[in-house]
Design a protein around this motif. Structure first.
Motif, mmCIF file in Angstrom:
data_model
loop_
_atom_site.group_PDB
_atom_site.id
_atom_site.type_symbol
_atom_site.label_atom_id
_atom_site.label_comp_id
_atom_site.label_asym_id
_atom_site.label_seq_id
_atom_site.Cartn_x
_atom_site.Cartn_y
_atom_site.Cartn_z
ATOM 1 N N ILE A 140 -20.785 5.325 3.705
ATOM 2 C CA ILE A 140 -21.372 4.314 3.654
ATOM 3 C C ILE A 140 -20.736 3.120 3.091
ATOM 4 O O ILE A 140 -20.245 3.101 2.040
ATOM 5 N N PRO A 141 -20.691 2.148 3.818
ATOM 6 C CA PRO A 141 -19.956 0.906 3.368
ATOM 7 C C PRO A 141 -20.898 -0.057 2.806
ATOM 8 O O PRO A 141 -22.087 -0.274 3.241
ATOM 9 N N ILE A 142 -20.603 -0.766 1.546
ATOM 10 C CA ILE A 142 -21.253 -1.679 0.722
ATOM 11 C C ILE A 142 -20.533 -2.900 0.861
ATOM 12 O O ILE A 142 -19.397 -2.938 0.303
ATOM 13 N N THR A 143 -20.967 -4.060 1.156
ATOM 14 C CA THR A 143 -20.523 -5.005 0.993
ATOM 15 C C THR A 143 -20.339 -6.130 -0.386
ATOM 16 O O THR A 143 -21.625 -6.186 -0.953
ATOM 17 N N LEU A 144 -19.091 -6.192 -0.670
ATOM 18 C CA LEU A 144 -19.087 -6.776 -2.341
ATOM 19 C C LEU A 144 -19.370 -8.154 -2.101
ATOM 20 O O LEU A 144 -19.872 -9.003 -3.050
ATOM 21 N N ASN A 145 -18.379 -8.884 -1.516
ATOM 22 C CA ASN A 145 -18.489 -10.317 -1.082
ATOM 23 C C ASN A 145 -17.772 -10.630 0.178
ATOM 24 O O ASN A 145 -17.778 -9.752 1.304
ATOM 25 N N ASP A 146 -17.498 -11.985 0.728
ATOM 26 C CA ASP A 146 -16.939 -12.126 1.946
ATOM 27 C C ASP A 146 -15.578 -11.444 2.294
ATOM 28 O O ASP A 146 -15.083 -11.388 3.495
ATOM 29 N N ASP A 147 -14.986 -10.959 1.304
ATOM 30 C CA ASP A 147 -13.426 -10.367 1.505
ATOM 31 C C ASP A 147 -13.503 -8.995 1.395
ATOM 32 O O ASP A 147 -12.581 -8.280 1.793
ATOM 33 N N TRP A 148 -14.356 -8.122 0.598
ATOM 34 C CA TRP A 148 -14.077 -7.116 0.037
ATOM 35 C C TRP A 148 -15.532 -6.314 0.609
ATOM 36 O O TRP A 148 -16.631 -6.691 0.315
ATOM 37 N N ASN A 149 -14.999 -4.712 0.843
ATOM 38 C CA ASN A 149 -15.851 -4.014 0.876
ATOM 39 C C ASN A 149 -15.731 -2.750 -0.100
ATOM 40 O O ASN A 149 -14.778 -2.606 -0.545
ATOM 41 N N VAL A 150 -16.783 -2.045 -0.479
ATOM 42 C CA VAL A 150 -16.584 -0.534 -0.994
ATOM 43 C C VAL A 150 -16.968 0.491 -0.240
ATOM 44 O O VAL A 150 -18.197 0.457 0.248
ATOM 45 N N ILE A 151 -16.347 1.619 0.358
ATOM 46 C CA ILE A 151 -16.674 2.277 1.293
ATOM 47 C C ILE A 151 -16.910 3.707 0.285
ATOM 48 O O ILE A 151 -16.047 4.271 -0.303
ATOM 49 N N SER A 152 -18.162 4.170 0.295
ATOM 50 C CA SER A 152 -18.559 5.409 -0.289
ATOM 51 C C SER A 152 -18.467 6.716 0.684
ATOM 52 O O SER A 152 -18.759 6.616 1.727
ATOM 53 N N ARG A 153 -17.483 7.680 0.410
ATOM 54 C CA ARG A 153 -17.316 8.700 1.189
ATOM 55 C C ARG A 153 -17.558 10.167 0.204
ATOM 56 O O ARG A 153 -16.914 10.433 -0.723
ATOM 57 N N THR A 154 -18.716 10.952 0.838
ATOM 58 C CA THR A 154 -19.059 11.801 -0.002
ATOM 59 C C THR A 154 -18.825 13.305 0.943
ATOM 60 O O THR A 154 -19.225 13.154 2.014
ATOM 61 N N THR A 202 -17.057 16.210 -3.466
ATOM 62 C CA THR A 202 -16.023 15.364 -3.688
ATOM 63 C C THR A 202 -16.748 14.005 -3.472
ATOM 64 O O THR A 202 -17.186 13.806 -2.208
ATOM 65 N N GLN A 203 -16.806 13.032 -4.313
ATOM 66 C CA GLN A 203 -17.114 11.493 -4.012
ATOM 67 C C GLN A 203 -16.107 10.631 -4.165
ATOM 68 O O GLN A 203 -15.392 10.662 -5.264
ATOM 69 N N SER A 204 -15.703 9.784 -3.329
ATOM 70 C CA SER A 204 -14.730 9.027 -3.344
ATOM 71 C C SER A 204 -15.338 7.663 -3.019
ATOM 72 O O SER A 204 -16.194 7.396 -2.228
ATOM 73 N N PHE A 205 -14.692 6.511 -3.641
ATOM 74 C CA PHE A 205 -15.079 5.039 -3.583
ATOM 75 C C PHE A 205 -14.017 4.488 -3.095
ATOM 76 O O PHE A 205 -12.717 4.272 -4.044
ATOM 77 N N PHE A 206 -13.828 3.715 -2.100
ATOM 78 C CA PHE A 206 -12.610 2.859 -1.508
ATOM 79 C C PHE A 206 -12.839 1.394 -1.567
ATOM 80 O O PHE A 206 -13.824 0.893 -0.842
ATOM 81 N N PHE A 207 -12.023 0.658 -2.353
ATOM 82 C CA PHE A 207 -12.267 -0.756 -2.283
ATOM 83 C C PHE A 207 -11.372 -1.232 -1.318
ATOM 84 O O PHE A 207 -10.062 -1.001 -1.355
ATOM 85 N N SER A 208 -11.906 -1.904 -0.311
ATOM 86 C CA SER A 208 -10.950 -2.040 0.901
ATOM 87 C C SER A 208 -11.190 -3.555 1.421
ATOM 88 O O SER A 208 -12.448 -4.176 1.360
ATOM 89 N N PRO A 209 -10.071 -4.467 1.491
ATOM 90 C CA PRO A 209 -10.518 -5.834 2.144
ATOM 91 C C PRO A 209 -11.017 -5.657 3.421
ATOM 92 O O PRO A 209 -10.637 -4.609 4.153
ATOM 93 N N LYS A 210 -11.780 -6.450 3.936
ATOM 94 C CA LYS A 210 -12.508 -6.594 5.082
ATOM 95 C C LYS A 210 -11.536 -6.841 6.177
ATOM 96 O O LYS A 210 -11.648 -6.584 7.471
ATOM 97 N N ALA A 211 -10.363 -7.692 6.174
ATOM 98 C CA ALA A 211 -9.319 -8.111 7.146
ATOM 99 C C ALA A 211 -8.186 -7.211 6.789
ATOM 100 O O ALA A 211 -7.619 -6.920 5.733
ATOM 101 N N PRO A 212 -7.701 -6.795 7.904
ATOM 102 C CA PRO A 212 -6.098 -6.046 7.901
ATOM 103 C C PRO A 212 -5.363 -7.118 7.114
ATOM 104 O O PRO A 212 -5.434 -8.148 7.293
ATOM 105 N N THR A 213 -4.355 -6.494 6.862
ATOM 106 C CA THR A 213 -2.751 -7.199 6.357
ATOM 107 C C THR A 213 -2.301 -8.119 7.571
ATOM 108 O O THR A 213 -2.720 -7.696 8.773
ATOM 109 N N SER A 214 -1.324 -9.016 7.292
ATOM 110 C CA SER A 214 -0.776 -9.850 8.323
ATOM 111 C C SER A 214 -0.036 -8.844 9.412
ATOM 112 O O SER A 214 0.107 -9.075 10.464
ATOM 113 N N GLY A 215 0.288 -7.659 8.900
ATOM 114 C CA GLY A 215 0.924 -6.678 9.767
ATOM 115 C C GLY A 215 0.269 -5.775 10.571
ATOM 116 O O GLY A 215 0.395 -4.838 11.220
#
Length: 267
Positions: free
Chosen positions: A69-83, A107-120
């Motif tokens: 389940i992805p959760i929007t934090l703001n315009d730049d970041w998501n937190v992804i819940s993986r159970t 096992t419950q994991s939370f990934f804080f992830s930028p919405k956009a990939p890096t320049s690479g």
């Protein structure tokens, strides 16, 4: 022995159902190869293993319910819940063990992830992983709470997805009847998604127990097909697993089976 009828039905559905006609089908297939994609999904993963224990008489069937389940934090970041909630049926994994059925630990994991990939072009996420003692008996769970860091990094280009998911969990509270938890999980992965919405993947799901100095290393090769059932996109998969390394006299050994159905809920 496991029954072959569900496997036959899975193959029939995979081959018979029509592929997507929708324009975004390729995007969905690409997102499915990304463990922290901005997509709600519910994979149901079945694993069958045999030759478990010192006498190699044991078997284990496990259904892993794995909502993402992805959760929007703001315009730049998501937190992804993986159970991951494992439902387990196992028999004779050591002499006198008998048959046990119930829940293993969650096992419950939370990934804080930028919405956009890096320049690479790299996609990444980092956060906490929790081990929740939902095991219904000592054979199925460690009876301890655990916590530690987790991360994932991957890249997608020309239909290929490759990367690594990992976590380290330490036991922090719970029963002292079983050994303390101190283990690392490593999942390097690579997959190829075709224009016909097939995805062929290879990974390992290796665990190293620091307390016992022991590895468990299964290799998993799976073919998956994205189809449409009514109005709903679903991915079916079937493959094999090979145990390259397991703790001595514990197993499993040799080959096992993996089957998976993933329900998608695109926005």
């Amino acid at each position: 022995m496991y029954r072959t009828q569900p496997i036959t039905l899975l193959l029939a559905l995979t081959l018979a159902l029509p592929a997507f006609a929708q324009e975004n089908a390729a995007d969905l297939a690409k997102k499915l190869a990304n463990p922290i994609a901005n997509l709600i999904s519910v994979p149901l993963q079945y694993n069958y293993d045999a030759d478990i224990g010192p006498d190699e008489d044991g078997t284990r069937s496990q259904l892993k319910i794995q909502p993402v389940i992805p959760i929007t934090l703001n315009d730049d970041w998501n937190v992804i819940s993986r159970t991951i909630v494992p439902v387990t049926l196992q028999s004779d994994i050591y002499p006198g063990a008998g048959t046990r059925f119930g829940l293993a630990d969650t096992t419950q994991s939370f990934f804080f992830s930028p919405k956009a990939p890096t320049s690479g072009g790299w996609i990444w996420g980092v956060g906490p992983a929790l081990l929740i003692p939902t095991g219904t008996n000592d054979q199925l769970g460690a009876s301890q709470w655990g916590v530690g860091p987790t991360f994932v990094v991957l890249k997608q280009e020309e239909g290929w997805t490759y990367g690594m998911l990992a976590n380290q969990i330490w036991g922090v509270a719970g029963s002292d009847r079983l050994p303390d938890i101190d283990q690392v999980f490593l999942q390097p992965f690579v997959s190829k998604t075709t224009k016909t919405l097939w995805t062929f993947s290879l990974n390992t799901e290796s665990t190293y127990n620091w307390e016992a100095s022991e590895w468990s290393v299964p290799f998993n090769a799976v073919a998956q097909k994205l189809v449409k059932v009514g109005k709903f996109p679903i991915q079916f998969g079937l493959g094999a697993r090979y145990w390259a390394e397991t703790p001595e006299n514990q197993g499993p050994d040799n080959f096992g089976l993996r089957a998976q159905v993933t329900f998608l809920f695109p926005k």
